[in-house]
Design an enzyme around this catalytic site. Structure first.
Site, PDB file in Angstrom:
ATOM      1  N   ASP A  59       0.893  -1.167   0.000  1.00 48.60           N
ATOM      2  CA  ASP A  59       0.000   0.000   0.000  1.00 48.60           C
ATOM      3  C   ASP A  59       0.929   1.215   0.000  1.00 48.60           C
ATOM      4  O   ASP A  59       1.674   1.432   0.960  1.00 48.60           O
ATOM      5  CB  ASP A  59      -0.865  -0.026   1.267  1.00 48.60           C
ATOM      6  CG  ASP A  59      -1.670   1.259   1.428  1.00 48.60           C
ATOM      7  OD1 ASP A  59      -2.573   1.289   2.275  1.00 48.60           O
ATOM      8  OD2 ASP A  59      -1.387   2.238   0.693  1.00 48.60           O
ATOM      9  N   GLY A  87      -9.523   5.747  -5.794  1.00 42.39           N
ATOM     10  CA  GLY A  87      -8.292   4.974  -6.010  1.00 42.39           C
ATOM     11  C   GLY A  87      -7.134   5.409  -5.127  1.00 42.39           C
ATOM     12  O   GLY A  87      -7.323   5.784  -3.968  1.00 42.39           O
ATOM     13  N   VAL A  88      -5.949   5.399  -5.718  1.00 40.69           N
ATOM     14  CA  VAL A  88      -4.757   5.728  -4.921  1.00 40.69           C
ATOM     15  C   VAL A  88      -4.785   7.210  -4.512  1.00 40.69           C
ATOM     16  O   VAL A  88      -4.305   7.574  -3.422  1.00 40.69           O
ATOM     17  CB  VAL A  88      -3.473   5.378  -5.712  1.00 40.69           C
ATOM     18  CG1 VAL A  88      -3.226   6.326  -6.865  1.00 40.69           C
ATOM     19  CG2 VAL A  88      -2.270   5.319  -4.797  1.00 40.69           C
ATOM     20  N   ASP A  89      -5.411   8.052  -5.329  1.00 38.88           N
ATOM     21  CA  ASP A  89      -5.545   9.488  -5.012  1.00 38.88           C
ATOM     22  C   ASP A  89      -6.301   9.659  -3.696  1.00 38.88           C
ATOM     23  O   ASP A  89      -5.858  10.338  -2.768  1.00 38.88           O
ATOM     24  CB  ASP A  89      -6.311  10.148  -6.177  1.00 38.88           C
ATOM     25  CG  ASP A  89      -6.228  11.662  -6.157  1.00 38.88           C
ATOM     26  OD1 ASP A  89      -6.864  12.293  -7.009  1.00 38.88           O
ATOM     27  OD2 ASP A  89      -5.533  12.205  -5.272  1.00 38.88           O
ATOM     28  N   TYR A 133      -8.673   5.034 -14.834  1.00 38.82           N
ATOM     29  CA  TYR A 133      -8.442   5.562 -16.196  1.00 38.82           C
ATOM     30  C   TYR A 133      -8.351   4.474 -17.253  1.00 38.82           C
ATOM     31  O   TYR A 133      -8.178   4.768 -18.433  1.00 38.82           O
ATOM     32  CB  TYR A 133      -7.201   6.461 -16.215  1.00 38.82           C
ATOM     33  CG  TYR A 133      -7.461   7.871 -15.701  1.00 38.82           C
ATOM     34  CD1 TYR A 133      -8.708   8.241 -15.210  1.00 38.82           C
ATOM     35  CD2 TYR A 133      -6.453   8.836 -15.695  1.00 38.82           C
ATOM     36  CE1 TYR A 133      -8.953   9.518 -14.736  1.00 38.82           C
ATOM     37  CE2 TYR A 133      -6.688  10.128 -15.223  1.00 38.82           C
ATOM     38  CZ  TYR A 133      -7.948  10.452 -14.749  1.00 38.82           C
ATOM     39  OH  TYR A 133      -8.195  11.725 -14.278  1.00 38.82           O
TER      40      TYR A 133
END
Ligand code: APR
Length: 334
Positions: A9, A31-33, A120
């Site tokens: 992570d 997501g990761v954002d 995306y």
């Protein structure tokens, strides 16, 4: 090892900078954002507001706040629209811009997610290839340790055919540690016949096949250390030390240790990484491994997979690491 592919992570990684797969507003998302903003706290968003967005393929940097990482580099990857609208070039640019920004801020360690491969929609195997190639090219010219963080296993779909080929190669050779490999059975039979197992060179000499000079040459090479053989092979290949250790995905400090200590004993992954970087045929790879005190073991999937690539003369260390990762093995390199 300059490029490491890890499953983690990214918000937990203690590196100089983690890269965020953001959108052009830089005002957060999923997501990761989303994960990075949650872990960093509200101050991150407050600083992002001052940046007035970021163009696709570009990157901007902020502090890391509550994250273990010192910085967050926000970059925007392309939305996948079928691959005919410059997506690959924009994705390359996102990695390059982030790496340049990390360099400008004297970051020594940087962690990337697989940009654009989530929301995306960039196909994961193509996203991985672009990431590995772009980061790998950058690391040929710069000293930095880059972690490519694979969050979900699906991201790691190496080509079906390659996966099937390697699985078949493993089945043919890999034996579990509890049973004698065919080689061990053969050696046991040989030693039962002739007392102690006899090295082939002496047996050949016994049989009078070697001339005296050949025997001396062979004995001299037997005395050659790992370090000596490595440097000899680099010279024979006509490449520089740096070209060799960069291609082996080994950092400069470790190479200097090997070069300065004629009796240095590298780890097995390091020895194999050099055999791959020097593009040694299987026999010579075995020889170099032997100088470090190792042999290919068919009781180790790691060895069997690396042997597969060398036997098929595929020396792309990043492809080998992708395959090792896909088979849950540790990666090649120092
Ligand atoms: N650590 C590491 N990787 C992660 C984590 C995490 N905590 N969470 C997700 N990922 C992985 C995903 O599995 C995927 O492989 O990051 C990769 C990128 O996926 P996304 O986060 O969806 O990013 P991207 O595909 O570039 O889409 C960006 O999504 O979150 C929004 O605001 C963001 O609009 C932007 C868009």
């Amino acid at each position: 090892m300059p490029l490491q592919i890890v499953r983690n992570d990214i918000t937990t990684m203690k590196v100089d900078a983690i890269v965020n797969a953001a959108n052009e507003s830089l005002l957060g998302g999923g997501g990761v954002d989303g994960a990075i903003h949650r872990a960093a706290g509200p101050d991150l968003l407050a600083e992002c507001r001052t940046l007035h967005g970021c163009q696709t393929g570009q990157a901007k940097i902020t502090k890391g706040y509550r994250l273990p990482a010192r910085y967050v580099i926000h970059t925007v990857g392309p939305v996948w629209r079928g691959g005919q609208q410059g997506e690959r070039e924009l994705l390359i640019s996102a990695y390059r811009s982030s790496l340049e920004l990390a360099l400008a801020h004297r970051c020594e360690t940087v962690a990337f997610p697989l940009i654009s491969s989530g929301v995306y929609g960039y196909p994961k195997d193509q996203a991985l290839k672009v990431a590995v190639d772009t980061i790998g090219d950058f690391l040929l010219a710069h000293d930095m340790t880059v972690y490519l963080v694979i969050f979900d296993r699906a991201a790691y779909a190496i080509g079906e055919k390659l996966f099937a080929d390697i699985a078949a190669w493993i089945d043919d050779r890999y034996v579990d540690a509890h049973t004698d490999s065919r080689e061990t059975q053969y050696r046991r039979a040989m030693s039962a016949q002739s007392g102690v197992g006899m090295p082939a060179s002496c047996a050949a000499a016994e049989a009078g096949e070697d001339t005296f000079e050949q025997l001396i040459a062979r004995l001299n090479q037997l005395d050659e250390s790992f370090s000596q053989m490595l440097l000899r092979k680099i010279d024979e290949r006509g490449i520089t030390d740096a070209q060799c250790y960069k291609k082996a995905n080994i950092d400069r400090k470790l190479f200097s240790k090997i070069r300065s200590d004629v009796h240095y004993k590298p780890s097995k992954p390091t020895a194999l990484a050099f055999a791959v970087a020097l593009e040694l045929p299987l026999e010579e790879a075995r020889d170099l491994l032997g100088k470090a005190g190792y042999a290919f073991s068919h009781a180790s999937k790691f060895d069997v997979i690396v042997e597969y690539f060398i036997a098929h003369r595929n020396y792309d260390i990043f492809e080998i690491n992708e395959a090792l990762f896909a088979f849950d093995q540790s990666l090649l390199g120092g």
